[in-house]
Each structure stands twice: as C-alpha cells, then as structure tokens.
Design an enzyme around this catalytic site. Structure first.
Site, short mmCIF file in Angstrom:
data_model
loop_
_atom_site.label_atom_id
_atom_site.label_comp_id
_atom_site.label_asym_id
_atom_site.label_seq_id
_atom_site.Cartn_x
_atom_site.Cartn_y
_atom_site.Cartn_z
CE1 TYR A 149 -6.77 -6.90 -7.11
CE2 TYR A 149 -7.03 -7.84 -4.92
CZ TYR A 149 -6.74 -6.76 -5.74
OH TYR A 149 -6.41 -5.55 -5.18
CE LYS B 156 -6.72 -0.26 4.25
NZ LYS B 156 -8.01 -0.46 3.55
NE ARG C 135 -3.12 -3.38 -1.42
CZ ARG C 135 -2.76 -4.22 -0.46
NH1 ARG C 135 -1.50 -4.54 -0.31
NH2 ARG C 135 -3.67 -4.75 0.34
NE ARG D 195 -3.70 -2.06 2.76
CZ ARG D 195 -3.53 -3.17 3.45
NH1 ARG D 195 -2.37 -3.37 4.07
NH2 ARG D 195 -4.49 -4.08 3.54
CG HIS E 39 -6.86 -8.24 1.42
ND1 HIS E 39 -7.08 -8.63 0.11
CD2 HIS E 39 -6.55 -6.92 1.35
CE1 HIS E 39 -6.91 -7.59 -0.69
NE2 HIS E 39 -6.59 -6.55 0.04
CG HIS F 135 -4.68 0.89 -4.01
ND1 HIS F 135 -4.01 0.68 -2.82
CD2 HIS F 135 -5.78 0.09 -3.95
CE1 HIS F 135 -4.68 -0.19 -2.08
NE2 HIS F 135 -5.75 -0.56 -2.74
#
Length: 311
Positions: A285, A181, A253, A157, A276, A250
């Site tokens: 994806y 995150k 990514r 990120r 994630h 992004h």
C-alpha cells in the site's frame, strides 16, 4: 506395471498425504480455503508421483522436484501457483520429517520464479462516497449498506464479515472481534457510519425469517449469508451507483488500507488493523501511495510538466 500395482505401491504415499491433511484440519484448525488449496496442490503431486512410478518418499529428490516444477512452468503454470505448490510440498515434507518418515526435505532449497506483484485496485474517496450513498429502506438494501460500511470502516476480509455474529461486537458496536487467517483473532474499531448502518439493519433484521439466530448478516431466507451472495450484492450495488469498474469485497479492504495509510502514514497500525502477520504484505500500500504522489508530481511540478511549443 498395471494400474492396480501402481495404486498399491502409492498407497503408503497417499496415506501419508491424507494424514498430513488431517493434521491441518484437526490440529492446525486450517480454514476450508487453505485445506482446499493444499488438496489441489498435493493432488498434483500425487498424480505426478504416479506418472513417475515413485513409490517411496526418498525417491523424490531435489533434482526430480526441480525438473517437475520446470515442466509445470513450461506448460504455463503461473509463478504464484508454482510458489503455492512448492510451499505445500515443503510443508508436507516438514510434517513427514517430524513424523520420522523422511530425513530430508527436497523442496527446502527450491524457489519458484518470482511473480511480478500487481498493485491492488482501489476506489478513491469520491467513489467510496458514491458507493455508500444509499437511501433505500428495503431490509436487504439496509443489510447491504451495513456490510459495505463495515468492509470500508474496518478493512474486513470477506470470510471475516460472513463469520460475524451478533455477539462479535463490544462497547455498543464500537469494536468488533474477527477471526482472521490461521484462526487468528483480532479486534478492530468500527466507525460511526458503520455503527449507524448496523443499527438500521438490526432494526429490520427480524423482518426476515430468521433461522440463524447468531449470524449478523442473513440471506433473504434467514440463513447466514454466503460468500457468493455478498460478492454479488457488492457488485450489484456498485453497478447501480455507476462505478466504472467491477467492485468486489477485497477492493473495499484495499481502499480502506490505502486511504488510511495515505492519511496517517502509520504502516504498523495499518498492518495491525488488516491482520497481516508480515509487514511486507502491508507495504504494497506504500507503493500505491507513492504512485499517487508521483502522479501529482508529474502533473504539478514545473520541471516535470512538458512545455507546449518550443523549448
């Protein structure tokens, strides 16, 4: 009722909101982006509470909250923003409940309209090759090259890349530790091309007036590079390479995840590499991959191709 009276009545509510934000900042160690989002959402709530002359939390019933959300939706607030707003209110009431301030959570059973999920835009492998093909020896260009390679090599990120330090790497730059995150740390591999690009950048890093000794990527003033600077440099590099679309970090990514999943088919591994927490986030994806397969099918399968002339 005067504004002063309204303000005085709302003081306990605002005090509770401020205490919740402090909890997120100091105890949950939430990122500044997360805090900013909560502040915006709860400012909307605070303003609406004032407009409704609501001075105590029990007055905020599920019915009143539902009517407010419907009003916001009718005024054009998008589903994604409504979902985040509702999540912020729900989190606030969970906190208030733990503090013994309220008994019920009026947002618990509410849900915002589902937003249509857009597929992420990616670059294909030829476009990535063109973007990463740069022979300039300028220190800032070598820095940009290292950033681009690292984005695509490790699926970082923007905030993760900006936060990298010189000691974030292990075993000769073969692995990098990033803070994702929710302050979750993960270790991801670094590809050969990215390692080479980082070494080239480090060989000229001292040519800048180094002010931040720890930061891996520096601005031309020698300070840790900012999010906006990275975004601008990625866009500039893409423009110089003739990319047909506006490229942002992004997107690199997304390209990393899409290309890796297409080659490996290992959804769990891609989830781990991206950091994630929920595999449903990674599953988008697989839709990209299926879309590619569907395009190939439509172009190649005898029964899918439309015949020219008469049937």
């Amino acid at each position: 009722m005067s504004f002063q009276q309204t303000s005085l009545q709302r003081d306990p509510l605002q005090k509770d909101i401020n205490a919740f934000l402090d909890y997120l900042k100091f105890e949950k160690n939430s990122s500044r982006h997360t805090l900013a989002a909560y502040c915006r959402d709860l400012k909307k709530l605070s303003d609406w509470l004032a407009s409704q002359n609501i001075s105590t939390w029990p007055e905020l019933s599920e019915k009143r909250l539902r009517l407010w959300l419907a009003e916001l939706h009718g005024n054009g607030l998008q589903s994604k923003s409504l979902q985040r707003l509702l999540s912020s209110v729900r989190s606030l009431f969970r906190y208030l409940n733990r503090q013994g301030i309220v008994e019920d959570n009026p947002a618990k059973l509410l849900s915002a309209p589902k937003a249509s999920r857009k597929l992420p835009v990616t670059l294909d492998t030829d476009q990535m090759d063109a973007l990463l093909n740069n022979r300039d020896d300028d220190p800032l260009v070598l820095r940009d090259q290292a950033m681009l390679e690292l984005f695509y090599s490790s699926g970082l990120r923007l905030s993760e890349l900006v936060g990298l330090n010189l000691d974030s790497f292990e075993e000769g730059f073969q692995r990098v530790s990033v803070l994702g995150k929710g302050s979750k740390e993960r270790i991801v591999p670094v590809g050969r091309k990215a390692r080479e690009a980082i070494q080239l950048w480090l060989s000229v890093r001292a040519m800048l007036p180094v002010k931040d000794e720890q930061a891996l990527f520096l601005s031309k003033r020698g300070e840790r590079i900012s999010h906006r600077q990275v975004q601008n440099r990625v866009k500039r590099q893409a423009r110089e390479q003739g990319m047909p679309t506006s490229v942002h970090p992004h997107m690199l990514r997304h390209s990393f995840a899409s290309h890796l999943l297409e080659s490996s088919g290992d959804l769990r591994a891609v989830q781990e590499l991206l950091g994630h927490s929920d595999i449903s986030t990674t599953q988008i994806y697989t839709h990209l991959d299926f879309q590619h397969l569907a395009d190939v099918y439509d172009k190649a399968h005898p029964r899918a191709r439309r015949k020219k002339g008469k049937d």
